[in-house]
Scaffold this active site. Structure first.
Site, short mmCIF file in Angstrom:
data_model
loop_
_atom_site.label_atom_id
_atom_site.label_comp_id
_atom_site.label_asym_id
_atom_site.label_seq_id
_atom_site.Cartn_x
_atom_site.Cartn_y
_atom_site.Cartn_z
N CYS A 296 -19.11 2.55 8.96
CA CYS A 296 -18.34 1.89 10.03
C CYS A 296 -17.06 2.70 10.18
O CYS A 296 -16.25 2.76 9.25
CB CYS A 296 -18.03 0.45 9.60
SG CYS A 296 -16.86 -0.39 10.68
N CYS B 192 0.75 4.77 6.89
CA CYS B 192 0.16 4.62 8.22
C CYS B 192 1.17 3.90 9.14
O CYS B 192 1.58 2.77 8.84
CB CYS B 192 -1.13 3.83 8.13
SG CYS B 192 -2.24 4.44 6.83
N CYS C 102 0.76 0.15 10.25
CA CYS C 102 0.29 -0.89 9.32
C CYS C 102 1.43 -1.63 8.62
O CYS C 102 2.28 -1.04 7.95
CB CYS C 102 -0.63 -0.25 8.28
SG CYS C 102 -1.41 -1.50 7.25
N CYS D 101 -16.42 -8.98 5.92
CA CYS D 101 -15.74 -7.71 5.66
C CYS D 101 -14.52 -7.93 4.79
O CYS D 101 -13.63 -8.68 5.16
CB CYS D 101 -15.26 -7.08 6.96
SG CYS D 101 -16.55 -6.78 8.13
N ARG E 124 -17.52 -2.08 18.22
CA ARG E 124 -16.82 -3.34 17.97
C ARG E 124 -15.49 -3.43 18.71
O ARG E 124 -14.64 -2.56 18.58
CB ARG E 124 -16.59 -3.55 16.47
CG ARG E 124 -15.90 -4.89 16.20
CD ARG E 124 -15.84 -5.29 14.73
NE ARG E 124 -17.13 -5.22 14.11
CZ ARG E 124 -17.41 -4.42 13.09
NH1 ARG E 124 -16.49 -3.64 12.60
NH2 ARG E 124 -18.62 -4.42 12.58
N CYS F 248 -19.46 -5.92 4.06
CA CYS F 248 -18.72 -4.73 4.47
C CYS F 248 -17.45 -4.69 3.63
O CYS F 248 -16.88 -5.73 3.32
CB CYS F 248 -18.37 -4.83 5.95
SG CYS F 248 -17.34 -3.46 6.53
N CYS G 231 0.84 -1.21 0.00
CA CYS G 231 0.00 0.00 0.00
C CYS G 231 0.87 1.26 0.00
O CYS G 231 1.84 1.35 0.75
CB CYS G 231 -0.90 -0.01 1.23
SG CYS G 231 -2.00 1.41 1.31
#
Ligand code: SAM
Ligand code: DTB
Ligand code: SF4
Length: 362
Positions: free
Chosen positions: A218, A87, A90, A127, A296, A158, A83
């Site tokens: 979400c 972040c 991550c 998801c 969650r 999701c 990616c």
């Protein structure tokens, strides 16, 4: 409602009232959904004696949700690694040195096979997550097929694919997507320290696009990234003051992965790990400020004791990720969860797919 049964008393704004008077009515213990929370009010909730905070959260939880019912979602990484975003938490970021191999988008058949397995294991929502800054238009046909296929199995759908344009949101809505996950991750102030390749406002813009197209939102974040209590206040504040609260609010505890900026930080300074009680406080404050949302208990359960998880459920968490894997890291696993549910007397919630807009229009 309030704890003394005085249903008409509105939540009060004064932080001092909340923090100093523990014997009287709970000022925030209402069913009312508010979007005008102040940081001071939220900070005062965090400051409550733990028992008072959890009691208040549990009371609000029971007034708005079926106690003891927990919604089960299963994750699948449909496009792993490589990616372009940076972040700091991550391992899928190309900027991290986590050794994770970048893969191509999975084919539709493989995704549907995984969804069928998740359904057999009792999950009600599937998801699908992609390590993208945003989906490319050429990816959309396959993505749409995945949504349609999973829906046909009777599961809620999701997706979390990064930033979306309004047009892409509309396409996903038409395909019948139930939820879109897009986390604000932390307070606006701490966000900048964790991610530099996109802004907090970019995140809000995608949330607006998703909301505008009628998909359930979400959105939550991660605690235990080295942020302060004030940042956790700012994080909850940002969510609880959105024009409409997210239907689902994932609270992740950082899963530290070596080779990521934050994983290395945590490995080198173990004391920086989020305190369990502070984690439960965050869940409780999310529950109180967003009474109608599903909260969650997300990543981080694998290294969390059963007792801490039980406190999270008491404090209002009513959704978890099941299975052995989250996207790329380990999860508690179905056997451990079944044992925990049996011990605590919790039961899985049934699926409720959003009305398919196309069907509704016909
Ligand atoms: N790329 C998309 C995005 O960032 O929106 C979707 C996938 S991304 C992995 C989804 C969310 O997972 C992130 O927003 C973050 O909150 C959470 N996450 C990622 N790595 C994590 C970690 N190591 N620990 C806890 N949560 C994490
Ligand atoms: C969310 O808030 N947590 C999930 C989901 N949304 C996509 C992801 C957690 C990822 C944990 C790290 C991993 O397994 O890669
Ligand atoms: Fe990419 Fe999402 Fe990981 Fe950020 S959290 S690096 S956007 S996969």
């Amino acid at each position: 409602m309030s704890l003394d049964g005085n249903s008409s008393s509105p939540p009060q704004g004064g932080a001092q009232t909340i923090a100093q008077d523990h014997s009287g009515p709970c000022p925030a213990a209402g069913n009312e959904v508010r979007n005008d929370w102040t940081r001071e009010e939220i900070a005062a909730l965090f400051d409550l004696p733990f028992d008072d905070l959890v009691f208040q959260a549990a009371t609000i939880h029971r007034a708005n949700h079926k106690a003891g019912q927990v919604q089960l979602s299963t994750l699948l990484s449909i496009k792993t690694g490589g990616c372009p975003e940076d972040c700091g938490y991550c391992n899928q970021s190309a900027h991290a040195e986590s050794g994770l191999k970048a893969e191509k988008l999975l084919d539709v058949r493989t995704v549907l096979q995984s969804a069928a397995q998740a359904k057999d294991a009792g999950s009600s929502r599937f998801c699908m997550g992609a390590a993208w800054r945003n989906p490319k238009d050429r990816d959309m046909p396959a993505i749409i097929e995945m949504v349609q296929g999973v829906r046909q199995m009777g599961m809620e759908t999701c997706m979390t694919l990064g930033m979306l344009t309004r047009e892409q949101s509309e396409m996903l809505a038409e395909a019948g997507l139930d939820y879109y996950n897009h986390n604000i991750d932390s307070s606006p102030e701490y966000y900048e320290k964790v991610i530099t390749t996109r802004t907090f406002e970019d995140r809000l813009e995608t949330l607006e696009n998703v909301r505008g197209s009628g998909i359930n939102v979400c959105s939550g974040g991660i605690v235990g990234m080295g942020e302060t209590r004030e940042d956790r206040v700012g994080f909850v504040h940002a969510l609880a003051t959105l024009p409409r609260h997210p239907e689902s609010v994932p609270v992740n505890a950082l899963v530290p992965v070596r080779g990521t900026v934050l994983g290395d930080m945590l490995a080198d300074t173990p004391l920086a790990k989020i305190d369990d009680i502070e984690f439960v406080r965050t869940i409780a404050v999310a529950r109180i400020t967003m009474p109608a949302s599903m909260v969650r208990l997300s990543a981080g359960r694998e290294s969390m004791s059963e007792s801490t998880q039980a406190l999270c459920f008491l404090a209002g968490a009513n959704s978890i990720f099941t299975g052995d894997k989250l996207l790329t890291t380990g999860n508690a696993g179905d056997d451990a969860d079944q044992a925990l549910f049996a011990k605590l007397g919790l039961v899985p919630m049934a699926a409720e797919p959003r009305e398919n807009q196309l069907e509704a229009a016909e």
